[in-house]
Motif scaffolding. Sequence first.
Motif, PDB file in Angstrom:
ATOM      1  N   TRP A 142     -83.359  -9.273   8.964  1.00  0.00           N
ATOM      2  CA  TRP A 142     -83.287 -10.583   8.295  1.00  0.00           C
ATOM      3  C   TRP A 142     -84.704 -11.023   7.914  1.00  0.00           C
ATOM      4  CZ3 TRP A 142     -79.787 -13.405  12.482  1.00  0.00           C
ATOM      5  CH2 TRP A 142     -78.586 -12.709  12.610  1.00  0.00           C
ATOM      6  N   LEU A 143     -85.619 -10.826   8.862  1.00  0.00           N
ATOM      7  CA  LEU A 143     -87.028 -11.110   8.601  1.00  0.00           C
ATOM      8  C   LEU A 143     -87.523 -10.263   7.425  1.00  0.00           C
ATOM      9  CD1 LEU A 143     -89.853 -12.171   9.558  1.00  0.00           C
ATOM     10  CD2 LEU A 143     -89.858 -10.297  11.203  1.00  0.00           C
ATOM     11  N   THR A 144     -87.131  -8.994   7.411  1.00  0.00           N
ATOM     12  CA  THR A 144     -87.548  -8.094   6.332  1.00  0.00           C
ATOM     13  C   THR A 144     -87.047  -8.627   4.985  1.00  0.00           C
ATOM     14  OG1 THR A 144     -87.299  -6.289   7.925  1.00  0.00           O
ATOM     15  CG2 THR A 144     -87.595  -5.673   5.623  1.00  0.00           C
ATOM     16  N   ALA A 145     -85.783  -9.052   4.948  1.00  0.00           N
ATOM     17  CA  ALA A 145     -85.238  -9.613   3.705  1.00  0.00           C
ATOM     18  C   ALA A 145     -85.972 -10.895   3.327  1.00  0.00           C
ATOM     19  CB  ALA A 145     -83.744  -9.891   3.861  1.00  0.00           C
ATOM     20  N   GLY A 146     -86.244 -11.732   4.317  1.00  0.00           N
ATOM     21  CA  GLY A 146     -86.966 -12.979   4.049  1.00  0.00           C
ATOM     22  C   GLY A 146     -88.285 -12.709   3.342  1.00  0.00           C
TER      23      GLY A 146
END
Length: 603
Positions: A142-146
Amino acid sequence: MGPSSLSFTILLLLGTSTASLSDYAPTLTACPDTSLTRTFTATSQALNPSESDFVAAREGSVIPQNWQTWLGNGSDIGYNTTAFTSFARVGLAFSGGGYRASQFGAGVISAFDGRNATAVAAGTGGLLQVATYFGGLSGGSWLTAGLYMNDFPMAQDMVLGSQPGWLLQEDLLDPDVLDTVQYYSAIDQSVDAKAQAGFNVTIADGWARALSYHFLSGTNLSNFFDTSSHGAGQLWSQIANAEFFTSHQAPFPLVVLDTNGTFDITTEAIPLDLSVYEVSPFEFASFDPDISAAAELSYIGTSLLGGVPVDNTSCVTGFDQAGFVIGTSSNIFASLLGTEAGDAEISLVQTLLGEPVESLSPANAAVSKWPNPFRGLAPSFVDSDDEELELIDGGSNGENIPLNPLLVKAREVDVIVAVDGSADTDDNWPNGVSLLFSAERLSTILGDTHQQLPELPSSTDDFVDQGLNQRPTFFGCNSTDTPLIIYVPNSPPLTGDAPYTNAPTTQLQFEVNETQNILDQAYANTIGGFVPNANTPDPNWGRCLQCAAVDRSRSKASPTIERSAFCATCFSQYCYDPSNLSSSSELPNRKLTYAGPAASLSL
Ligand SMILES: *[C@@H]1O[C@H](CO)[C@@H](O)[C@H](O)[C@H]1NC(C)=O
Ligand SMILES: *[C@@H]1O[C@H](CO)[C@@H](O)[C@H](O)[C@H]1NC(C)=O
Ligand SMILES: *[C@@H]1O[C@H](CO)[C@@H](O)[C@H](O)[C@H]1NC(C)=O
Ligand SMILES: *[C@@H]1O[C@H](CO)[C@@H](O)[C@H](O)[C@H]1NC(C)=O
Ligand SMILES: *[C@@H]1O[C@H](CO)[C@@H](O)[C@H](O)[C@H]1NC(C)=O
Ligand SMILES: *[C@@H]1O[C@H](CO)[C@@H](O)[C@H](O)[C@H]1NC(C)=O
Ligand SMILES: *[C@@H]1O[C@H](CO)[C@@H](O)[C@H](O)[C@H]1NC(C)=O
Ligand SMILES: *[C@@H]1O[C@H](CO)[C@@H](O)[C@H](O)[C@H]1NC(C)=O
Ligand SMILES: *[C@@H]1O[C@H](CO)[C@@H](O)[C@H](O)[C@H]1NC(C)=O
Ligand SMILES: *[C@@H]1O[C@H](CO)[C@@H](O)[C@H](O)[C@H]1NC(C)=O
């Protein structure tokens, strides 16, 4: 044509160019002339040429300057960096652990970010800019997508900024009670559109859409409950076209997905032999020895046999929805199967999503379905005959830190920063078990395809007793045949303050001030290191981190350069040394109990 019909036409045109909820559906298109898959072997693993080109360009024209910005000429840590033949290749790995892990990871990123002046002053800011790879799994994805779906913003701005942030104040599964019906109706529209396009949809598609509201772009508090697209149509393969990516300003991202098994996670040992997959902006791949194959990401979803389209007039694009990539990497629904509460939760979400998800068996509803791009391609591969892969959370096999892709030998990573936000202890702190699972899978299943991990404590009890889960540790400092691991566990504030970073994985809603506390505490610990027997930050920690990041540049230089006296002192404090063990008693006054609100029950 009167003025009103003209403006009506303009509205229509605007309408067609605007993304909509149904853009979640993949579309059929003619197949390209180029091959959609590539295979290699366990002993000669080849990277995608586009990845190799990216790495060469980033390491050729961006990273050397970034090392210079971070370390200067090296004199502050006792080196002359001009004498290094090349710099160590650094990979960052962000663990799973739901919203806890994504927020903890974001605070850690602030501390490593050379764009953050405070972090630069502490000496830690700059590590992000010298990294070649960035791995994420589950909450870490999710952090990566953010970051990667939003032009690689700074972390504070990404999570709580005006852009408009992650909106964690809206519960992920049960936002604002009054509007939950509208919310699920909008989610349904996307899921139904994918089903109508001929794809098998499951709970994971609803989950993917819910995550898109928070981690992709297009949603804010004003439009949260309307029927605008909320990130539908935003594709993982589009990262490759983003300006920050084509100019090689960010590390190369890799997200991990696991295969669903037929095991009961509560009673049986986790089967490490289940296949592990990775998703890059270019491809869906597995470097597991029995698969050793990759498929082009922008056409993933195409029905392939033996690596070629079953019908070459109907290839699929748009299956690689960013929400679905991170929704699969964080799909924990299958692990809920078999408990009364878990079965009830699955059945409730099935009901909320309606048909066609509602009538699936719970076992089928809980997994993410990906058309199998490796059907008939790798005969020894256990799923070789299956039309679809059933994929789940990338940490399901116990490897909750995405080390797997970073250890692929062909990637030649020298240093891995393992950021661990796992909830292993009763108070939701990590205890090193993820590293131990990885070490076991590497040595028993993977063998020669991947680098091994350096020596670790033999049990989680040892990890905890030695305090290695409460402060940063370097593993493999002197090893010549493994990467050096910089382990950054989520840990209680070194100051002795009450912790906010250990929220339970089930907490799916955070007020803005709670999130700010998490970011601040993660940041403070990550720029702080530790001083034995004290509650103060280590003023040398930033430079000690530099010592660890750069150490392989020194040992791989020809001729080898001696470790500097300053770095040797750092290493005696921060390296795991089996002949001189540390103790948790050196870390006094740490408060372990979560200080945030009691977890609200979702749904
Ligand atoms: C599609 O398949 C047909 C029959 O196998 C073949 O003749 C044709 O060249 C293929 N087209 C492409 C674009 O691969
Ligand atoms: C690095 O720069 C400092 C200050 O300019 C200088 O004193 C020192 O000699 C330099 N060291 C190396 C190794 O070049
Ligand atoms: C640093 O290393 C370079 C390359 O080996 C050398 O030319 C230079 O003289 C060194 N600088 C110092 C201050 O030792
Ligand atoms: C630097 O990081 C700290 C901690 O997250 C944050 O408070 C601050 O706003 C950041 N600075 C910038 C310019 O983003
Ligand atoms: C959907 O599932 C059915 C039955 O499991 C399978 O036969 C079919 O191939 C799947 N569809 C796709 C597009 O993979
Ligand atoms: C919310 O997002 C929508 C769609 O991008 C935009 O039109 C609107 O101005 C935004 N509202 C606020 C308050 O930022
Ligand atoms: C997924 O795994 C669970 C056990 O972990 C099993 O009960 C279920 O049948 C599997 N689902 C599928 C579709 O194979
Ligand atoms: C956040 O703000 C609320 C309301 O002002 C307050 O009750 C709560 O204690 C605060 N939480 C934290 C973690 O500071
Ligand atoms: C043993 O470790 C401690 C820190 O835990 C360090 O201060 C000491 O120098 C080390 N001793 C040796 C012999 O390396
Ligand atoms: C690494 O090697 C140095 C120099 O030989 C030695 O002093 C140190 O104790 C070793 N550290 C570990 C962790 O083995």
